[in-house]
Design an enzyme around this catalytic site. Structure first.
Site, short mmCIF file in Angstrom:
data_model
loop_
_atom_site.label_atom_id
_atom_site.label_comp_id
_atom_site.label_asym_id
_atom_site.label_seq_id
_atom_site.Cartn_x
_atom_site.Cartn_y
_atom_site.Cartn_z
N ARG A 211 -10.12 6.16 2.86
CA ARG A 211 -10.43 5.30 2.03
C ARG A 211 -11.30 4.36 2.37
O ARG A 211 -10.55 3.52 3.40
CB ARG A 211 -9.48 4.76 0.93
CG ARG A 211 -8.82 6.05 0.16
CD ARG A 211 -7.94 5.82 -0.93
NE ARG A 211 -7.55 6.90 -1.60
CZ ARG A 211 -7.43 7.03 -3.03
NH1 ARG A 211 -7.83 6.16 -3.92
NH2 ARG A 211 -7.06 8.25 -3.32
N GLU A 213 -11.95 1.59 1.75
CA GLU A 213 -11.52 0.35 0.89
C GLU A 213 -12.02 -1.25 1.71
O GLU A 213 -11.77 -1.15 2.96
CB GLU A 213 -10.02 0.10 0.67
CG GLU A 213 -9.50 1.22 -0.25
CD GLU A 213 -7.83 1.07 -0.54
OE1 GLU A 213 -7.74 0.02 -0.95
OE2 GLU A 213 -7.31 2.02 -0.72
N ARG A 219 -0.94 -4.43 3.40
CA ARG A 219 -0.53 -3.20 2.75
C ARG A 219 -1.67 -2.00 2.55
O ARG A 219 -1.23 -0.96 1.81
CB ARG A 219 0.34 -3.57 1.29
CG ARG A 219 -0.67 -4.13 0.21
CD ARG A 219 0.06 -4.16 -0.77
NE ARG A 219 -0.99 -4.88 -2.08
CZ ARG A 219 -0.52 -4.54 -3.39
NH1 ARG A 219 0.53 -3.90 -3.81
NH2 ARG A 219 -1.49 -5.15 -4.00
N HIS A 220 -2.67 -2.45 3.09
CA HIS A 220 -3.92 -1.44 2.91
C HIS A 220 -4.16 -0.77 4.16
O HIS A 220 -4.11 -1.45 5.27
CB HIS A 220 -5.03 -1.92 2.51
CG HIS A 220 -5.05 -2.14 0.91
ND1 HIS A 220 -4.30 -3.22 0.22
CD2 HIS A 220 -5.20 -1.41 -0.21
CE1 HIS A 220 -4.29 -3.30 -1.08
NE2 HIS A 220 -4.99 -2.11 -1.36
N GLU A 357 3.30 -0.57 -5.43
CA GLU A 357 3.07 0.69 -5.91
C GLU A 357 3.29 1.73 -4.64
O GLU A 357 2.54 1.52 -3.64
CB GLU A 357 1.61 0.94 -6.71
CG GLU A 357 1.36 2.39 -6.95
CD GLU A 357 0.20 2.34 -7.41
OE1 GLU A 357 -0.57 3.54 -7.22
OE2 GLU A 357 -0.67 1.53 -7.70
N ARG A 408 3.72 3.39 3.20
CA ARG A 408 4.23 2.33 2.24
C ARG A 408 5.66 2.88 1.80
O ARG A 408 6.57 1.85 1.67
CB ARG A 408 3.42 2.50 0.79
CG ARG A 408 2.12 1.73 0.85
CD ARG A 408 1.46 1.51 -0.68
NE ARG A 408 0.32 0.78 -0.42
CZ ARG A 408 -0.18 0.22 -1.63
NH1 ARG A 408 0.32 0.34 -2.80
NH2 ARG A 408 -1.41 -0.55 -1.31
#
Length: 434
Positions: A211, A213, A219-220, A357, A408
């Site tokens: 991804r 992002e 956390r990414h 999440e 995660r």
């Protein structure tokens, strides 16, 4: 080395050859000790200077830390040694000399920042607590695979180079594929749905997703490990049941098989697997509880996505893993099925740790006409996804599933401060090497 003995297996009275890294050298004058480390632990090698060959002593005490050595000698009981035994060497061979200037201290006595650690990951992994993270990660993957098989799911592997993005948008990594534009896959979503329409019916996959992002947070990641599940003839509630089973299995496997690793991380006394059913809150209940905490500057209203600070406030309020269900249709992907009695309400769900999440899932739209309509509503061209949509003309059963972020899961399980701690060689906006 056929005749090699691991340090943990060395018994008093034996003559052994051990091989590994020089962890430390302690010179006390007339006697000195070399601490040798291998994958099973550490062992003390004793040098009595007046009673040994000078060349052997010079070699053993002159070698640099983290050099690879092989030591042959007699194992003797020594209660004062770290493992209760020590080796008196007959020979010591330097297999690979280490540079005396190390970029970080593998003994952990001198801290290094995360960037330095990631730049020198091989050295970083020589620390017990870092190795423990990846031993636990391996146990998580083993446990979830076993749990999936207990659910009669078949493991699959889907393409990571695709002609169209799973969800479209700006999070795609474009690549050149023999003169054509292609993309790194964001998710196995469309392929695993096609599989439930085959004779396999129930499938899982553990593999990389990509991804693009723009987020640069603890956390990414831009390359992550997704743990995916999909089953024919499941609705969203049954998919949540399966999700709960898999997450609990991961915790239970670690609790049962990783006590030494948990001890290395100082988690052995507090670690426990989740007990009981995970609470299931509707989206409406979730925003009401977030608003009631008073943690947000502005109250959430129907249709808002949950901000990070809202997730944290709700997580603290709930205090355990939980689901958020019945999301508004407009903020869930096109392939999520709406409730039959309310088209404004989707069957989508998220599974949350109190801090973030972990899972996104739901029942999928299996009716061809409704699926194509969903593409159009989200501004996607159905013709670009013809390989996917046409299979829904040939008898696609109702189905549901989810995707779980592997890193995660490990991060929240172990309370790590940065998701990169759970990845051997992270890929983010700044890091493409090593």
């Amino acid at each position: 080395m056929d005749d090699r003995t691991y340090t943990a297996e060395a018994e008093p009275g034996e003559t052994v050859t051990v091989a590994g890294w020089v962890h430390e050298i302690r010179d006390l004058g007339g006697i000195a000790f070399l601490i040798l480390r291998d994958t099973t632990g550490k062992i003390q090698v004793k040098f009595e200077k007046d009673e040994m060959d000078d060349d052997l002593v010079d070699t053993g005490l002159g070698v640099h830390r983290e050099s690879v050595v092989a030591v042959t000698g007699d194992v003797e009981e020594e209660p004062r040694a770290p493992t209760g035994v020590e080796i008196t060497p007959d020979s010591l061979d330097v297999v690979a000399e280490a540079d005396p200037e190390l970029p970080l201290d593998p003994s952990g006595k001198v801290d290094a920042d995360l960037s330095t650690r990631l730049d020198n990951r091989t050295l970083d992994l020589r620390k017990d607590e870092v190795q423990a993270i990846f031993a636990i990660r391996a146990e998580v993957l083993r446990s979830v695979r076993e749990a999936f098989r207990n659910l009669d799911a078949t493991e699959i592997n889907t393409p990571k180079i695709v002609a169209t993005g799973t969800e479209g948008g700006t999070e795609l990594f474009p690549i050149t594929y023999f003169g054509q534009e292609a993309f790194m896959n964001q998710s196995p979503q469309l392929f695993k749905q096609l599989m439930v329409g085959s004779g396999l019916e129930r499938v899982f996959e553990i593999g990389p997703i990509f991804r693009a992002e723009e987020h640069n947070t603890p956390r990414h990641l831009n390359e992550a490990t997704s743990i995916d599940f999909e089953s024919a003839f499941y609705d969203h509630t049954e998919a949540m049941d399966a999700c709960e089973t898999i997450v609990k299995a991961a915790y239970e496997g670690v609790a049962e098989n990783c006590q030494d690793e948990l001890e290395a991380l100082d988690l052995d006394e507090e670690f426990e697997a989740p007990a009981g059913d995970f609470p299931r809150l509707t989206y409406e209940e979730a925003i009401e509880r977030i608003n009631a905490t008073g943690e947000l500057d502005e109250q959430l209203v129907w249709g808002d996505d949950l901000p990070t600070e809202g997730e944290h406030a709700l997580g603290q309020d709930v205090g355990e893993h939980y689901f958020i269900t019945d999301w508004p249709s407009e903020i869930k992907p096109f392939y999520i099925k709406d409730h039959d009695d309310d088209e404004q309400l989707s069957t989508g769900f998220d599974m949350m740790h109190p801090t973030m999440e972990l899972v996104s899932g739901g029942q999928r739209e299996h009716r061809y006409d409704h699926l194509v309509e969903g593409f159009e509503q989200q501004g996607l061209d159905p013709e670009q996804f013809d390989y996917y949509t046409k299979m829904f003309k040939y008898g696609m059963p109702p189905h549901a599933g989810w995707g779980l972020g592997g890193e995660r899961l490990v991060m929240t399980m172990l309370g790590l401060g940065n998701i990169r701690e759970a990845v051997l060689f992270p890929r983010d906006r700044q890091r493409l090497s090593p």
